[in-house]
Design an enzyme around this catalytic site. Structure first.
Site, PDB file in Angstrom:
ATOM      1  N   GLU A  44       0.981  -1.185   0.161  1.00 25.46           N
ATOM      2  CA  GLU A  44      -0.028  -0.060   0.058  1.00 25.46           C
ATOM      3  C   GLU A  44       1.010   1.181  -0.155  1.00 25.46           C
ATOM      4  O   GLU A  44       1.656   1.446   0.799  1.00 25.46           O
ATOM      5  CB  GLU A  44      -0.798  -0.095   1.264  1.00 25.46           C
ATOM      6  CG  GLU A  44      -1.911   1.351   1.052  1.00 25.46           C
ATOM      7  CD  GLU A  44      -2.721   1.332   2.326  1.00 25.46           C
ATOM      8  OE1 GLU A  44      -3.901   2.158   2.301  1.00 25.46           O
ATOM      9  OE2 GLU A  44      -2.633   0.601   3.278  1.00 25.46           O
ATOM     10  N   ASP A  69       4.900   4.568   3.781  1.00 26.72           N
ATOM     11  CA  ASP A  69       4.682   6.207   4.176  1.00 26.72           C
ATOM     12  C   ASP A  69       5.810   6.748   4.436  1.00 26.72           C
ATOM     13  O   ASP A  69       6.943   6.266   4.725  1.00 26.72           O
ATOM     14  CB  ASP A  69       3.575   6.326   5.279  1.00 26.72           C
ATOM     15  CG  ASP A  69       2.700   7.543   4.977  1.00 26.72           C
ATOM     16  OD1 ASP A  69       1.423   7.270   4.900  1.00 26.72           O
ATOM     17  OD2 ASP A  69       3.148   8.388   5.065  1.00 26.72           O
ATOM     18  N   ASP A 125      -3.610  11.530  -1.597  1.00 22.58           N
ATOM     19  CA  ASP A 125      -3.940  12.922  -1.936  1.00 22.58           C
ATOM     20  C   ASP A 125      -4.476  13.384  -3.299  1.00 22.58           C
ATOM     21  O   ASP A 125      -3.816  13.142  -4.094  1.00 22.58           O
ATOM     22  CB  ASP A 125      -2.763  13.748  -1.223  1.00 22.58           C
ATOM     23  CG  ASP A 125      -2.274  13.473   0.059  1.00 22.58           C
ATOM     24  OD1 ASP A 125      -3.078  13.108   1.095  1.00 22.58           O
ATOM     25  OD2 ASP A 125      -0.829  13.171   0.108  1.00 22.58           O
ATOM     26  N   LYS A 129      -5.651  21.190  -7.652  1.00 21.13           N
ATOM     27  CA  LYS A 129      -5.063  22.041  -8.482  1.00 21.13           C
ATOM     28  C   LYS A 129      -4.334  21.602  -9.569  1.00 21.13           C
ATOM     29  O   LYS A 129      -3.348  20.693  -9.301  1.00 21.13           O
ATOM     30  CB  LYS A 129      -4.090  23.154  -7.716  1.00 21.13           C
ATOM     31  CG  LYS A 129      -5.018  23.966  -6.745  1.00 21.13           C
ATOM     32  CD  LYS A 129      -3.816  24.899  -6.224  1.00 21.13           C
ATOM     33  CE  LYS A 129      -4.956  25.839  -5.175  1.00 21.13           C
ATOM     34  NZ  LYS A 129      -3.980  26.500  -4.092  1.00 21.13           N
ATOM     35  N   ASP A 161     -12.366   8.790  -2.365  1.00 25.42           N
ATOM     36  CA  ASP A 161     -13.462   9.719  -2.192  1.00 25.42           C
ATOM     37  C   ASP A 161     -13.568  10.923  -3.183  1.00 25.42           C
ATOM     38  O   ASP A 161     -14.625  11.445  -3.315  1.00 25.42           O
ATOM     39  CB  ASP A 161     -13.586  10.224  -0.815  1.00 25.42           C
ATOM     40  CG  ASP A 161     -12.466  11.269  -0.493  1.00 25.42           C
ATOM     41  OD1 ASP A 161     -11.185  10.731  -0.634  1.00 25.42           O
ATOM     42  OD2 ASP A 161     -12.572  12.323  -0.424  1.00 25.42           O
ATOM     43  N   THR A 199     -10.289   1.351   5.056  1.00 30.02           N
ATOM     44  CA  THR A 199      -8.977   2.062   5.491  1.00 30.02           C
ATOM     45  C   THR A 199      -9.616   3.073   6.533  1.00 30.02           C
ATOM     46  O   THR A 199     -10.696   3.272   6.612  1.00 30.02           O
ATOM     47  CB  THR A 199      -8.514   2.864   4.016  1.00 30.02           C
ATOM     48  OG1 THR A 199      -9.216   3.890   4.142  1.00 30.02           O
ATOM     49  CG2 THR A 199      -8.335   1.952   3.014  1.00 30.02           C
ATOM     50  N   GLU A 200      -8.558   3.846   7.066  1.00 31.71           N
ATOM     51  CA  GLU A 200      -9.120   4.814   7.999  1.00 31.71           C
ATOM     52  C   GLU A 200     -10.031   5.859   7.371  1.00 31.71           C
ATOM     53  O   GLU A 200     -11.119   6.359   7.885  1.00 31.71           O
ATOM     54  CB  GLU A 200      -7.897   5.634   8.733  1.00 31.71           C
ATOM     55  CG  GLU A 200      -7.403   4.927   9.790  1.00 31.71           C
ATOM     56  CD  GLU A 200      -6.096   4.134   9.760  1.00 31.71           C
ATOM     57  OE1 GLU A 200      -5.720   3.911   8.391  1.00 31.71           O
ATOM     58  OE2 GLU A 200      -5.873   3.535  10.720  1.00 31.71           O
ATOM     59  N   GLU A 202     -11.482   5.762   4.587  1.00 29.13           N
ATOM     60  CA  GLU A 202     -12.738   5.186   3.988  1.00 29.13           C
ATOM     61  C   GLU A 202     -13.920   5.269   5.419  1.00 29.13           C
ATOM     62  O   GLU A 202     -14.971   5.439   4.935  1.00 29.13           O
ATOM     63  CB  GLU A 202     -12.587   3.580   3.551  1.00 29.13           C
ATOM     64  CG  GLU A 202     -13.580   3.007   2.895  1.00 29.13           C
ATOM     65  CD  GLU A 202     -13.286   1.618   2.043  1.00 29.13           C
ATOM     66  OE1 GLU A 202     -12.092   1.266   2.314  1.00 29.13           O
ATOM     67  OE2 GLU A 202     -14.198   1.294   1.439  1.00 29.13           O
TER      68      GLU A 202
HETATM   69  C1  LIG Z   1      -5.044  10.920   2.677  1.00 26.86           C
HETATM   70  S1  LIG Z   1      -3.878   9.650   3.483  1.00 26.86           S
HETATM   71  C2  LIG Z   1      -4.718   8.089   3.190  1.00 26.86           C
HETATM   72  C3  LIG Z   1      -4.056   7.176   4.217  1.00 26.86           C
HETATM   73  C4  LIG Z   1      -4.788   5.610   4.213  1.00 26.86           C
HETATM   74  N1  LIG Z   1      -4.272   4.961   2.784  1.00 26.86           N
HETATM   75  C5  LIG Z   1      -6.057   5.781   4.207  1.00 26.86           C
HETATM   76  O1  LIG Z   1      -7.014   5.154   3.181  1.00 26.86           O
HETATM   77  O2  LIG Z   1      -6.730   5.681   5.218  1.00 26.86           O
HETATM   78  C6  LIG Z   1      -2.465   9.560   2.361  1.00 26.86           C
HETATM   79  C7  LIG Z   1      -1.088   8.971   3.102  1.00 26.86           C
HETATM   80  O3  LIG Z   1      -0.239   9.138   1.799  1.00 26.86           O
HETATM   81  C8  LIG Z   1       1.105   9.165   2.307  1.00 26.86           C
HETATM   82  N2  LIG Z   1       1.803   9.932   1.064  1.00 26.86           N
HETATM   83  C9  LIG Z   1       1.669  10.911   0.215  1.00 26.86           C
HETATM   84  N3  LIG Z   1       2.495  11.131  -0.382  1.00 26.86           N
HETATM   85  C10 LIG Z   1       3.324  10.139  -0.387  1.00 26.86           C
HETATM   86  C11 LIG Z   1       4.653   9.797  -1.066  1.00 26.86           C
HETATM   87  N4  LIG Z   1       5.205  10.493  -2.027  1.00 26.86           N
HETATM   88  N5  LIG Z   1       5.253   8.938  -0.272  1.00 26.86           N
HETATM   89  C12 LIG Z   1       4.993   8.291   0.753  1.00 26.86           C
HETATM   90  N6  LIG Z   1       3.930   8.363   1.185  1.00 26.86           N
HETATM   91  C13 LIG Z   1       2.879   9.513   0.874  1.00 26.86           C
HETATM   92  C14 LIG Z   1       0.665  10.326   3.148  1.00 26.86           C
HETATM   93  O4  LIG Z   1       1.716  10.517   4.152  1.00 26.86           O
HETATM   94  C15 LIG Z   1      -0.529   9.909   3.679  1.00 26.86           C
HETATM   95  O5  LIG Z   1      -0.384   9.110   5.012  1.00 26.86           O
END
Ligand SMILES: C[S@@+](CC[C@H](N)C(=O)[O-])C[C@H]1O[C@@H](n2cnc3c(N)ncnc32)[C@H](O)[C@@H]1O
Length: 237
Positions: A44, A69, A125, A129, A161, A199-200, A202
């Site tokens: 993941e 992460d 994420d 933009k 989402d 997921t959290e 979700e």
């Molecule tokens: C919005 S959270 C989603 C977390 C989890 N997958 C969930 O669905 O609950 C996005 C995660 O991606 C990680 N992330 C974003 N860009 C990343 C990158 N380039 N390398 C590693 N992690 C990244 C962020 O630190 C964050 O924990």
């Protein structure tokens, strides 16, 4: 909640070498050896606090899972979650799970070509933009990396989402010539079975009544062959 300083987080991670990988580059091409078997590896990318990857590892013991992460505090939280999931079953160390501190921008420095079978992108994420489009984890510059890392059964599974990220991703998969399947614009309305792992994010978004979009993209040649056989059967072609 007790707040930890950066030093405390590092110390905590350094004390968890059974689960946490702080130097993932040193395992490039050696992940199977680290797990001690040749089971498929599912990762993941952007695991956040680790609910999904922890529960998946518990549910599917014959698959090796790696949660990635870039934030050490999130890797620490994911470690707590993983142990909480596994400990009631008598495992202090989850046998088929590793949590890696890494930036996906450098994924090809962490994994060898063909080393992975599946990549999960859960609630990445959205970077809405246009000027940030290259940061989206389904941008073709990332798809190009993933294609190299995935083996013959390789697939990318996306849940989000964000309608804008979903639309962007479907177009990016299509531009990349990837076959898509199991597309849903409202996953929870379409019906999830008891195998479904949340997921959290979700959990948070479905609690607010937000639609979840989902799609699987086929990357590997063998995965494509299998899908073609299923498709022939489904439509009686
Ligand atoms: C919005 S959270 C989603 C977390 C989890 N997958 C969930 O669905 O609950 C996005 C995660 O991606 C990680 N992330 C974003 N860009 C990343 C990158 N380039 N390398 C590693 N992690 C990244 C962020 O630190 C964050 O924990």
């Amino acid at each position: 909640m007790r707040l930890r300083g950066r030093k405390g987080i590092r110390e905590s991670l350094e004390g968890q070498t059974d689960l946490v990988i702080l130097d993932p580059r040193s395992h490039k091409g050696q992940w199977s050896a680290l797990f001690g078997n040749d089971h498929p590896i599912h990762v993941e990318f952007g695991m956040g606090k680790g609910q999904f990857i922890s529960q998946m590892s518990f549910k599917y013991p014959d698959i090796n899972f790696i949660g990635v992460d870039m934030y050490d505090e999130l890797v620490r939280r994911a470690g707590e979650k993983a142990r909480a999931v596994w400990e009631p079953a008598g495992h202090e160390t989850p046998p088929n799970l590793k949590l890696a501190l890494a930036n996906i921008n450098y994924a090809e420095e962490v994994f060898e070509p063909g080393e992975l079978e599946r990549i999960y992108l859960n609630f990445s994420d959205p970077w809405p933009k246009g000027k940030h489009a290259r940061r989206r984890l389904t941008h073709p510059r990332f798809l190009d990396k993933y294609r190299g890392l995935l083996g013959p059964l390789g697939e990318i599974h996306l849940k989000t989402d964000s309608r804008s990220l979903f639309e962007f991703s479907l177009n990016a998969f299509a531009d990349f010539g990837l076959q898509m399947k199991n597309i849903s614009l409202d996953l929870h309305a379409d019906g999830i079975n008891e195998e479904h792992v949340m997921t959290e994010y979700e959990t948070k978004f479905t609690g607010r009544g937000v639609n979840i979009h989902r799609c699987e993209a086929i990357v590997g040649a063998e995965a494509m062959e299998r899908y073609q056989a299923i498709r022939m059967e489904k439509y009686r072609l």
